[in-house]
Design a protein around this motif. Structure first.
Motif, mmCIF file in Angstrom:
data_model
loop_
_atom_site.group_PDB
_atom_site.id
_atom_site.type_symbol
_atom_site.label_atom_id
_atom_site.label_comp_id
_atom_site.label_asym_id
_atom_site.label_seq_id
_atom_site.Cartn_x
_atom_site.Cartn_y
_atom_site.Cartn_z
ATOM 1 N N SER A 179 6.887 7.269 -51.647
ATOM 2 C CA SER A 179 6.405 7.266 -50.468
ATOM 3 C C SER A 179 5.936 8.578 -50.169
ATOM 4 O O SER A 179 6.058 9.502 -50.902
ATOM 5 C CB SER A 179 7.280 6.943 -49.274
ATOM 6 O OG SER A 179 8.791 8.121 -49.557
ATOM 7 N N GLY A 180 5.416 9.160 -48.950
ATOM 8 C CA GLY A 180 4.773 10.576 -48.648
ATOM 9 C C GLY A 180 3.304 10.476 -48.817
ATOM 10 O O GLY A 180 2.611 9.512 -49.381
ATOM 11 N N ARG A 181 2.675 11.578 -48.352
ATOM 12 C CA ARG A 181 1.305 11.754 -48.257
ATOM 13 C C ARG A 181 0.630 11.928 -50.026
ATOM 14 O O ARG A 181 -0.293 11.632 -50.364
ATOM 15 C CB ARG A 181 0.936 13.039 -47.692
ATOM 16 C CG ARG A 181 -0.604 13.212 -47.521
ATOM 17 C CD ARG A 181 -0.969 14.232 -46.662
ATOM 18 N NE ARG A 181 -0.467 13.942 -45.278
ATOM 19 C CZ ARG A 181 -0.797 14.899 -44.232
ATOM 20 N NH1 ARG A 181 -1.282 15.801 -44.289
ATOM 21 N NH2 ARG A 181 -0.278 14.444 -42.922
ATOM 22 N N PHE A 182 1.610 12.865 -50.505
ATOM 23 C CA PHE A 182 1.358 13.119 -51.703
ATOM 24 C C PHE A 182 2.222 12.317 -52.935
ATOM 25 O O PHE A 182 3.418 12.565 -52.934
ATOM 26 C CB PHE A 182 1.385 14.629 -52.311
ATOM 27 C CG PHE A 182 0.483 15.459 -51.053
ATOM 28 C CD1 PHE A 182 -0.905 15.682 -51.523
ATOM 29 C CD2 PHE A 182 1.220 16.102 -50.294
ATOM 30 C CE1 PHE A 182 -1.640 16.249 -50.689
ATOM 31 C CE2 PHE A 182 0.420 16.899 -49.412
ATOM 32 C CZ PHE A 182 -1.049 17.047 -49.561
ATOM 33 N N ARG A 183 1.412 11.395 -53.742
ATOM 34 C CA ARG A 183 2.093 10.495 -54.603
ATOM 35 C C ARG A 183 1.990 10.899 -56.108
ATOM 36 O O ARG A 183 0.391 11.122 -56.456
ATOM 37 C CB ARG A 183 1.869 9.217 -54.243
ATOM 38 C CG ARG A 183 2.231 8.893 -52.726
ATOM 39 C CD ARG A 183 2.078 7.273 -52.566
ATOM 40 N NE ARG A 183 2.308 7.126 -51.203
ATOM 41 C CZ ARG A 183 2.449 5.878 -50.498
ATOM 42 N NH1 ARG A 183 2.448 4.687 -51.499
ATOM 43 N NH2 ARG A 183 2.733 5.667 -49.356
ATOM 44 N N MET A 184 2.827 10.706 -56.959
ATOM 45 C CA MET A 184 2.614 11.032 -58.343
ATOM 46 C C MET A 184 1.990 9.879 -58.972
ATOM 47 O O MET A 184 1.748 10.094 -60.274
ATOM 48 C CB MET A 184 3.918 11.488 -58.988
ATOM 49 C CG MET A 184 4.548 12.794 -58.211
ATOM 50 S SD MET A 184 5.965 13.345 -58.807
ATOM 51 C CE MET A 184 5.646 13.793 -60.515
ATOM 52 N N GLY A 185 2.265 8.606 -58.575
ATOM 53 C CA GLY A 185 1.882 7.515 -59.275
ATOM 54 C C GLY A 185 2.674 6.982 -60.532
ATOM 55 O O GLY A 185 2.190 6.522 -61.431
ATOM 56 N N LEU A 186 3.755 7.563 -60.408
ATOM 57 C CA LEU A 186 4.701 7.058 -61.775
ATOM 58 C C LEU A 186 4.984 5.617 -61.851
ATOM 59 O O LEU A 186 5.242 5.279 -62.942
ATOM 60 C CB LEU A 186 5.968 8.096 -61.612
ATOM 61 C CG LEU A 186 5.760 9.550 -61.863
ATOM 62 C CD1 LEU A 186 7.062 10.318 -61.442
ATOM 63 C CD2 LEU A 186 5.086 10.014 -62.731
ATOM 64 N N ALA A 187 5.043 5.040 -60.819
ATOM 65 C CA ALA A 187 5.248 3.655 -60.930
ATOM 66 C C ALA A 187 4.318 2.915 -61.303
ATOM 67 O O ALA A 187 4.315 1.903 -62.069
ATOM 68 C CB ALA A 187 5.979 3.115 -59.615
ATOM 69 N N ALA A 188 2.967 3.285 -61.071
ATOM 70 C CA ALA A 188 2.060 2.788 -61.345
ATOM 71 C C ALA A 188 1.783 2.794 -62.720
ATOM 72 O O ALA A 188 1.131 1.879 -63.338
ATOM 73 C CB ALA A 188 0.726 3.103 -60.688
ATOM 74 N N ASP A 189 1.889 4.074 -63.162
ATOM 75 C CA ASP A 189 1.870 4.242 -64.831
ATOM 76 C C ASP A 189 2.959 3.414 -65.482
ATOM 77 O O ASP A 189 2.434 2.952 -66.666
ATOM 78 C CB ASP A 189 2.126 5.922 -64.987
ATOM 79 C CG ASP A 189 2.119 6.095 -66.644
ATOM 80 O OD1 ASP A 189 0.901 5.932 -67.257
ATOM 81 O OD2 ASP A 189 3.243 6.386 -67.031
ATOM 82 N N LEU A 190 4.101 3.388 -65.089
ATOM 83 C CA LEU A 190 5.233 2.624 -65.732
ATOM 84 C C LEU A 190 4.663 0.898 -65.717
ATOM 85 O O LEU A 190 4.775 0.238 -66.602
ATOM 86 C CB LEU A 190 6.401 2.653 -64.919
ATOM 87 C CG LEU A 190 7.581 1.803 -65.346
ATOM 88 C CD1 LEU A 190 7.916 2.130 -66.453
ATOM 89 C CD2 LEU A 190 8.554 1.554 -64.240
ATOM 90 N N ALA A 191 4.000 0.382 -64.560
ATOM 91 C CA ALA A 191 3.565 -0.730 -64.630
ATOM 92 C C ALA A 191 2.399 -1.121 -65.509
ATOM 93 O O ALA A 191 2.394 -2.068 -66.548
ATOM 94 C CB ALA A 191 3.062 -1.276 -63.440
ATOM 95 N N THR A 244 11.511 0.518 -57.988
ATOM 96 C CA THR A 244 11.494 1.806 -58.163
ATOM 97 C C THR A 244 10.584 2.598 -57.631
ATOM 98 O O THR A 244 9.422 2.201 -57.564
ATOM 99 C CB THR A 244 11.894 2.056 -59.590
ATOM 100 O OG1 THR A 244 12.117 3.441 -59.841
ATOM 101 C CG2 THR A 244 10.614 1.543 -60.499
ATOM 102 N N ASP A 245 10.577 3.837 -57.589
ATOM 103 C CA ASP A 245 9.468 4.824 -57.280
ATOM 104 C C ASP A 245 9.135 5.591 -58.463
ATOM 105 O O ASP A 245 8.174 6.310 -58.396
ATOM 106 C CB ASP A 245 9.902 6.022 -56.267
ATOM 107 C CG ASP A 245 11.197 6.624 -56.792
ATOM 108 O OD1 ASP A 245 11.533 6.676 -58.002
ATOM 109 O OD2 ASP A 245 11.815 7.524 -56.188
#
Length: 697
Positions: free
Chosen positions: A652-664, A618-619
């Motif tokens: 993907s993209g230049r600006f990322r929100m980091g939601l998947a990293a927070d989920l992990a 997921t993203d």
């Protein structure tokens, strides 16, 4: 007194199954029959009914293996010079949970411990000698047991070299296995070892179905009366089987016949020579059943329809089946001319001595024309209608299909969160996955993946007396040591007793559950990306098939989540479901995580010992429903250590929100960026994962 079995001649709508069973009974050297089909199609009923019509046997009373006293078999109990008796042919049923000792035979523990003699105790293969060995749900049987059964069926002997026992005894069996493909497939290597394969499906003809119900109800209402009504036809069938068994050895296989069989097998590109041999034996049995003295084109055609379809299944995703039009073309081809023979000066020119064309039938041709033109498979005794299956379809992951044009990505603009129009990405050819091996030692079902304590494997210790699990093998050395220690302490009798028994702790490998949760929303719907994800999932399915794992698939898109594939070992069903997986719409992340938690909890109740790995692709966006992101984060916080988890970040993209990293982070899972796992990389990350936080529970 047991109730009579359903008469074989009363079966309706299973012509191919009836034919295969009869031919295998005429010539057990064919190698047995594998019956594939949906549930409720009288597979077991037909096998049990066959045993009742087999001719009775002469048996030597002094033989533990039921040998024929008039045959000079290489039997450990021979020579058979004592009295003989007559008995019906045996039907031995092998339960799914049977151990190897029970199948092949083992050391007689009573005599070994009581008398100190290494005596052999015969197993089920000895009981089934000259009879039928029936294995229901053969696809659920452990592979090593299937290998043992097929070796015995092919060689006609069972050889035991274990526990101080060295013996070889005759085991000429008619092996019949039944299976439901929805519950998993056999490996192609094992499929090839079965002589014949039949696919059974319920008839769609209302008249046939009504007749099946009518006969079944009549048999249940009055079993003895129903069986008596078919007694004459059963006796007639028994006589015909006995005559065919005697005549099959006299059937002539001319050179032109063997060349035709070889041309057919080569034309279907089957591996090895087993297909040619089985087809020749089946054609001879078919001719004997029809009352002919030589093999005809119709015999070869009927044999090929039973012996070749399962041998064309080389890879797990290949669909079994046979192109009957190609078969007819191969049968009709002119044989290659014989090489010229140099003159020898005599008048013995090597002309065509094969007599009639293989398309011609002799005067003794008793086969009945049914169905397609040229098909002369023997009609079942009751003359019921033929019910053949449909032609196989192309596998959903066929790489030979051309690539479809790129579709524009559907934007996720629905204000209500409803699903946007969905597209379907196509997976490319799966690649080989490196083995995923969980750390620690589990105790799950036997497989080929992670270390575990299993009933079969390397001996690593001894169970405490009285606490051994069911099926644990006896540790002979430890047993003798315990007996010696007890005698040294002058307690109990001087011989080995049951209290001295010790059982081995064996370490092997277990199967695992790999549960994939795939975000199929519009933000993930870039065609190339979804194609890569599908290819990775397909590769995991292939790897799970080889390692005996179970794999499940949860998808979430639009406004909800669903279990697209319940945990299963059937790679065919998995591949078909994966090919149909659409993508597009909003991202119901909370619903997806909830569905995954339910599946894991349900599987833990089903089998507490099976370890699971959850892979979430997921993203990290959550756009469906009120407070979607907060609900997803709350579920992730409560996840705890429910299962080992990997989160594959597809943002993907230049600006990322980091939601998947927070989920992990909230789930205590590993976080992997998609850039590291694009295309063929996903499986490598999954199967390389050997982190210390994997639970061994």
């Amino acid at each position: 007194m047991t109730a009579p079995v359903f008469p074989f001649t009363a079966l309706v709508g299973s012509d191919e199954l009836i034919t295969a069973l009869l031919l295998s009974a005429i010539s057990p050297e064919i190698g047995g029959v594998l019956v594939r089909g949906e549930k409720g199609t009288a597979k077991s009923t037909a096998v049990r009914a066959l045993a009742a019509v087999l001719p009775e046997q002469q048996v030597a009373l002094s033989c533990r293996f039921g040998c024929d006293p008039e045959r000079a078999d290489d039997c450990p109990d021979g020579p058979h010079t004592g009295p003989a008796t007559t008995r019906p042919a045996r039907l031995v049923e092998l339960p799914v949970g049977a151990t190897e000792d029970r199948v092949v035979g083992s050391l007689d523990l009573r005599r070994a411990l009581g008398e100190g003699e290494a005596a052999y105790q015969p197993g089920l293969l000895a009981d089934a000698h000259r009879g039928i060995l029936y294995v229901d749900e053969v696809n659920l049987l452990h592979d090593h047991l299937v290998d043992v059964l097929l070796d015995a069926a092919a060689m006609g002997r069972n050889t035991v070299e274990r526990d101080g026992v060295s013996i070889s005894h005759p085991a000429r069996i008619t092996l019949v296995g039944t299976m439901n493909p929805e519950e998993g497939e056999l490996r192609p290597q094992l499929l090839d070892r079965f002589g014949l394969t039949v696919h059974v499906a319920a008839s769609r003809d209302p008249h046939v179905r009504a007749e099946v119900v009518r006969r079944r109800l009549a048999a249940d209402l009055d079993p003895a009366g129903f069986a008596a009504g078919y007694a004459a036809s059963e006796a007639q069938l028994t006589e015909r089987l006995a005559a065919a068994r005697e005549s099959v050895a006299r059937i002539r296989l001319e050179d032109v016949t063997l060349r035709t069989i070889a041309r057919v097998c080569a034309g279907f590109d089957v591996d090895g020579m087993r297909a040619d041999i089985v087809t020749a034996r089946t054609a001879a049995a078919h001719a004997a059943w029809a009352g002919r003295e030589h093999v005809t084109r119709e015999d070869i055609r009927a044999a090929a329809l039973l012996s070749l379809p399962h041998r064309r299944r080389r890879a797990p995703f290949d669909a079994p089946g046979l192109d009957e039009d190609l078969l007819d073309r191969l049968l009709d081809e002119e044989p290659e001319p014989e090489p010229p023979v140099p003159p020898t000066g005599g008048d013995d020119s090597d002309g065509d001595v094969d007599g009639a064309s293989p398309d011609e039938s002799g005067p003794g041709d008793g086969a009945q024309e049914e169905g397609r033109s040229g098909d002369s498979r023997p009609a079942p005794p009751d003359g019921s209608a033929d019910d053949r299956g449909e032609s196989p379809t192309t596998a959903p992951d066929d790489p030979s299909r051309g690539a479809e044009p790129e579709r524009a990505e559907v934007p996720d603009t629905s204000p209500s969160g409803a699903s946007a129009p969905a597209a379907t990405a196509i997976a490319s050819t799966p690649y080989r996955a490196r083995r995923l091996e969980l750390s620690g030692v589990g105790s799950g079902p036997t497989g080929r993946r992670s270390p575990a304590l299993t009933p079969r494997g390397r001996v690593v210790g001894v169970h405490p007396a009285g606490n051994e699990p069911a099926g644990a093998p006896v540790h002979l050395t430890a047993t003798l040591r315990a007996s010696a220690a007890r005698r040294a302490a002058r307690t109990g009798p001087a011989r080995v007793t049951g209290d001295d028994l010790r059982h081995a702790v064996t370490r092997g490998r277990e199967a695992n559950l790999v549960l994939l949760a795939v975000d199929a929303s519009g933000s993930m719907a870039a065609r190339k990306r979804m194609g890569e994800v599908k290819t990775a999932v397909l590769s995991l399915l292939l790897d799970a098939y080889q390692r005996r794992d179970r794999v499940g698939l949860v998808t979430f898109r639009g406004s909800g989540a669903e279990v697209a594939l319940p945990p299963t070992s059937s790679v065919d069903a998995a591949a078909a479901r994966l090919a149909e997986l659409p993508h597009g719409g909003r991202t119901p992340l909370a619903e997806g995580l909830t569905q995954v938690a339910r599946v894991v909890a349900r599987e833990r109740i089903r089998d507490r010992n099976q370890r699971a790995l959850v892979i979430i692709v997921t993203d990290g966006r959550a756009t469906a429903g009120p407070d979607a992101l907060a609900r997803a984060q709350h579920i992730a916080d409560a996840w705890g250590h429910t299962a080992d988890t990997v989160v594959v970040d597809c943002e993907s993209g230049r600006f990322r929100m980091g939601l998947a990293a927070d989920l992990a982070h909230r789930m205590g899972a590993e976080h992997i960026a998609l850039e590291q796992v694009a295309a063929s990389g996903l499986v490598e990350i999954v199967t390389d994962r050997t982190g210390p936080r994997r639970s061994a529970a």
